[in-house]
Each structure stands twice: as C-alpha cells, then as structure tokens.
Design an enzyme around this catalytic site. Structure first.
Site, PDB file in Angstrom:
ATOM      1  N   ARG A 269      -4.703   2.517   6.949  1.00 33.25           N
ATOM      2  CA  ARG A 269      -4.212   3.662   6.188  1.00 33.25           C
ATOM      3  C   ARG A 269      -5.244   4.785   6.295  1.00 33.25           C
ATOM      4  O   ARG A 269      -6.283   4.753   5.654  1.00 33.25           O
ATOM      5  CB  ARG A 269      -4.018   3.254   4.728  1.00 33.25           C
ATOM      6  CG  ARG A 269      -3.239   4.252   3.884  1.00 33.25           C
ATOM      7  CD  ARG A 269      -3.464   3.971   2.407  1.00 33.25           C
ATOM      8  NE  ARG A 269      -4.782   4.451   1.982  1.00 33.25           N
ATOM      9  CZ  ARG A 269      -5.498   3.907   0.999  1.00 33.25           C
ATOM     10  NH1 ARG A 269      -5.056   2.850   0.355  1.00 33.25           N
ATOM     11  NH2 ARG A 269      -6.679   4.415   0.671  1.00 33.25           N
ATOM     12  N   HIS A 273      -4.128   6.426  -0.741  1.00 32.55           N
ATOM     13  CA  HIS A 273      -3.069   5.517  -1.186  1.00 32.55           C
ATOM     14  C   HIS A 273      -1.833   6.319  -1.595  1.00 32.55           C
ATOM     15  O   HIS A 273      -0.710   6.006  -1.200  1.00 32.55           O
ATOM     16  CB  HIS A 273      -3.572   4.681  -2.358  1.00 32.55           C
ATOM     17  CG  HIS A 273      -2.521   3.819  -2.978  1.00 32.55           C
ATOM     18  ND1 HIS A 273      -1.975   2.727  -2.344  1.00 32.55           N
ATOM     19  CD2 HIS A 273      -1.911   3.888  -4.188  1.00 32.55           C
ATOM     20  CE1 HIS A 273      -1.076   2.167  -3.118  1.00 32.55           C
ATOM     21  NE2 HIS A 273      -1.012   2.844  -4.241  1.00 32.55           N
ATOM     22  N   TYR A 282     -14.386   5.752  -1.528  1.00 37.83           N
ATOM     23  CA  TYR A 282     -14.573   4.341  -1.199  1.00 37.83           C
ATOM     24  C   TYR A 282     -14.482   4.003   0.289  1.00 37.83           C
ATOM     25  O   TYR A 282     -14.807   2.885   0.690  1.00 37.83           O
ATOM     26  CB  TYR A 282     -13.571   3.474  -1.977  1.00 37.83           C
ATOM     27  CG  TYR A 282     -12.112   3.849  -1.776  1.00 37.83           C
ATOM     28  CD1 TYR A 282     -11.387   3.362  -0.697  1.00 37.83           C
ATOM     29  CD2 TYR A 282     -11.457   4.678  -2.677  1.00 37.83           C
ATOM     30  CE1 TYR A 282     -10.053   3.694  -0.515  1.00 37.83           C
ATOM     31  CE2 TYR A 282     -10.124   5.021  -2.514  1.00 37.83           C
ATOM     32  CZ  TYR A 282      -9.421   4.529  -1.423  1.00 37.83           C
ATOM     33  OH  TYR A 282      -8.101   4.870  -1.255  1.00 37.83           O
TER      34      TYR A 282
END
Length: 372
Positions: A269, A273, A282
């Site tokens: 990805r 999100h 992160y």
C-alpha cells in the site's frame, strides 16, 4: 488494440520462478517461465495484456482523482488503492458476469472492472447514499466496512451456488489485517467443510492501518489456509499476469467441485490507509522506495515496450483515455445530489411495518420542527 503479439517467455533472459511467490513478470518487465502457471495465461496476447495495462493506468488515475477530491473537501473520506492495482485488476478481469464479489472498502479497481458506474464509486464517501450501487446489476456487493465480515457473506453465497447446482464462484477480497479477525477463520472452516466454490483473496499490502504485517503473521499468510484444509497460492500481487494465472487456477478448481482456494497477493500500500491517515509517521522511507521499484504498472509497460506492443502513440492514447475517465469521474461526483431526508427509511425492510412507519412519521415531524 490492433497488434496481436503472444505473451511469451523471453528465452534469452528468462529466469527461474521466484521461490517466494508465483511471478511471471519481474519488476524489470522480464517474462519469467513457470511450468505450473504459464498454461493458465497461454492464451493472453499482447493486445490483451495492453488492455490490462490500460485498466491499471485508468484505475490509478481514478484513485488519484478521488484523493484530490477528498483533499478539496468534496469527499468525506477515500481509501486509496495506490500500489495494489495489479492484484485487483488481474483477479477481477478473470471473473464471469455470474460470479459474485464480496469486497472490503479498498477494491475500487475491482468495482471498476465489474462495471460499477463512476459516480457510484463515491456516493458513500460523499455522503449522498448509504450504499453505492445495485449489487445484482454488477455481480458485486457494496463494500463491507466491518473488517473480514465479507468472507462469511462470500462463503454463504458460495454454498448457495453449490446447492443451486451452478458453477458460479464467490470471491472475497480482504487485507492482511483481516486475517486476524475471527470471521475469516470461521468462513474458512465452513468453506472447507462444505467444499464451497469460494476464493479467499487476501491482498497483503504489508500494513493493517499502521501495524506491519510481521506483527500479526510470523509466517506467510498463505500458510494459514492449509490448516483449514484449503489449498493456498502465494503470488506476486504487483504482477498482473501472475495474479490472473493464480485466479484462473482457483476459479477452475471451484467450478469443478474442488472447493475453496486461498490466494495471498503480496503487494504494498503506497498511500495512506485512508485519507485520514498519515503514513509518514510509521512507514520507513527506505522500504517505501524499495517497493516503488516494484511498481505494478512499470513492469507491464517495460514488457509491452520490449515486445513492440506499446508504442508512444498507444501510451499517449491510453493516458488521454485515463484523463477523460478522471474528468467524467469528477463531474459525476460533483453532480451527485443530496437525498431526500426521509429516504433513509427506504429499503430498510422488504415490506414496511408499523414500527418503521412510526419512526418515519416521528422523524418527519422532527424535520418539520425546523421549518417553524
């Protein structure tokens, strides 16, 4: 597309199969040979692969436009699929119209391939509808936001197909994070027990929101399914050709009474999100750069150019088509009208009952109170 060029292994440069997963096109666009999976795509011509390339370009363009619409305040939220185009297009383009898809909220490329109208992709995210489209008109249920729930729906549908004596197949799409949910395990138990014609298609995009896949899976996710009695395939999810081969294999098994198959499409990805997420908090930029080099579109483009299928003229035509689709998508989004407030009670039940009528009447009176 007018040129027909069989997709063949480049014998002078062919490499052995990647032991980590099924791979037919490597990141450099070199066609790899695989005795087990080559037959499943032996009929794919250069023109057909170019058509898949066009799909990849278009769905990425739609995704980019949707993200821009959210940033401009036209959508409340958007779940990007950037980087996962091959996993979705390669699998969706193998399905028949009578197959049925049960997805999560990120499978917008699957929805595009199933024929969902462009404005319907964003009705929910714009807040103008509780559901985006008529599932039965496109053979795809509206997205499930409850993580993993769609695997149970797909299994139930597949059992129904078996009882009806048809060879239609149900496909459940979900992410790596969903495999930690009980629903997925329960669905696999039922699917294995009843040999349901269902494909569990896991897009392992390496992140369950902000948690890395290694936190919940100490081994490849595909290793879990055999414990339920379900054969699994681990495939390069950024290789549209390999994904097509793996899905065709699973479909054939399901249609011929072999029961369920679990596919783990290893992808990444490359965006957040959802548009409310900040992946820079992160994601290791070094790892992100490594995955950028494995881009699903770049490898197909490299292969098609090496085969003489993708010319500058054709590439420009495809990009122009993608821009046109994006413009139609934007116009359709902005043209969506707010629903009549009382329509929230429509389609709650097949037949309206007194309790629902009472609630509707009370809500109507409440709304009228603002007019005084």
């Amino acid at each position: 597309m007018s040129t027909t060029v069989p997709v063949k292994a480049q014998k002078s440069e062919a490499k052995k199969q990647n032991p980590e997963f099924v791979q037919l096109l490597d990141p450099d666009g070199i066609r790899l040979s695989d005795d087990l999976y080559d037959p499943w795509v032996s009929d794919v011509t250069g023109d057909q692969l170019a058509s898949l390339y066009e799909d990849l370009i278009i769905v990425r363009r739609i995704d980019t436009e949707a993200t821009a619409l959210q940033r401009q305040g036209e959508l409340g939220l958007w779940p990007p699929l950037f980087g996962q185009e091959a996993a979705q297009v390669g699998s969706a383009r193998t399905l028949r119209p009578d197959d049925f898809v049960f997805s999560s909220y990120r499978e917008n490329a699957v929805a595009y391939c199933r024929g969902v109208k462009l404005p319907d992709l964003v009705r929910v995210w714009r807040g103008t509808a509780a559901s985006g489209w008529d599932p039965f008109s496109v053979g795809m249920a509206t997205p499930a936001v409850i993580i993993g729930a769609q695997t149970l729906h797909a299994t139930g549908y597949a059992v129904g197909c078996k009882k009806d004596g048809v060879d239609s197949v149900a496909v459940a799409y979900f992410g790596d994070g969903a495999t930690s949910e009980g629903d997925v395990s329960e669905a696999m138990v039922f699917a294995a027990s009843f040999k349901a014609p269902v494909i569990f298609f896991c897009q392992n995009n390496q992140w369950a929101i902000s948690e890395p896949v290694g936190l919940q899976a100490q081994r490849p996710i595909a290793d879990r399914a055999p414990g339920f009695g379900i054969p699994s395939i681990r495939v390069d999810g950024n290789d549209v050709l390999a994904v097509m081969a793996a899905t065709r294999s699973a479909l054939d098994r399901a249609r011929n009474g072999g029961g369920p198959t679990f596919i783990e499409a290893v992808t990444y990805r490359r965006g957040p999100h959802t548009t409310s997420d900040d992946p820079s908090r992160y994601v290791d930029p070094v790892v992100a750069t490594e995955w950028e080099a494995r881009d699903p579109i770049a490898r197909v483009e490299a292969f098609l150019r090496s085969e003489g299928v993708l010319t500058d003229e054709l590439a420009a035509s495809i990009q122009s088509r993608a821009d046109q689709v994006a413009a139609e998508f934007r116009a359709g989004c902005l043209g969506l009208e707010n629903p009549e407030p009382l329509s929230v009670f429509d389609n709650v039940y097949a037949t309206e009952h007194s309790g629902l009528a009472r609630q509707k009447s009370q809500y109507k009176a409440y709304l009228e109170g603002f007019e005084k």
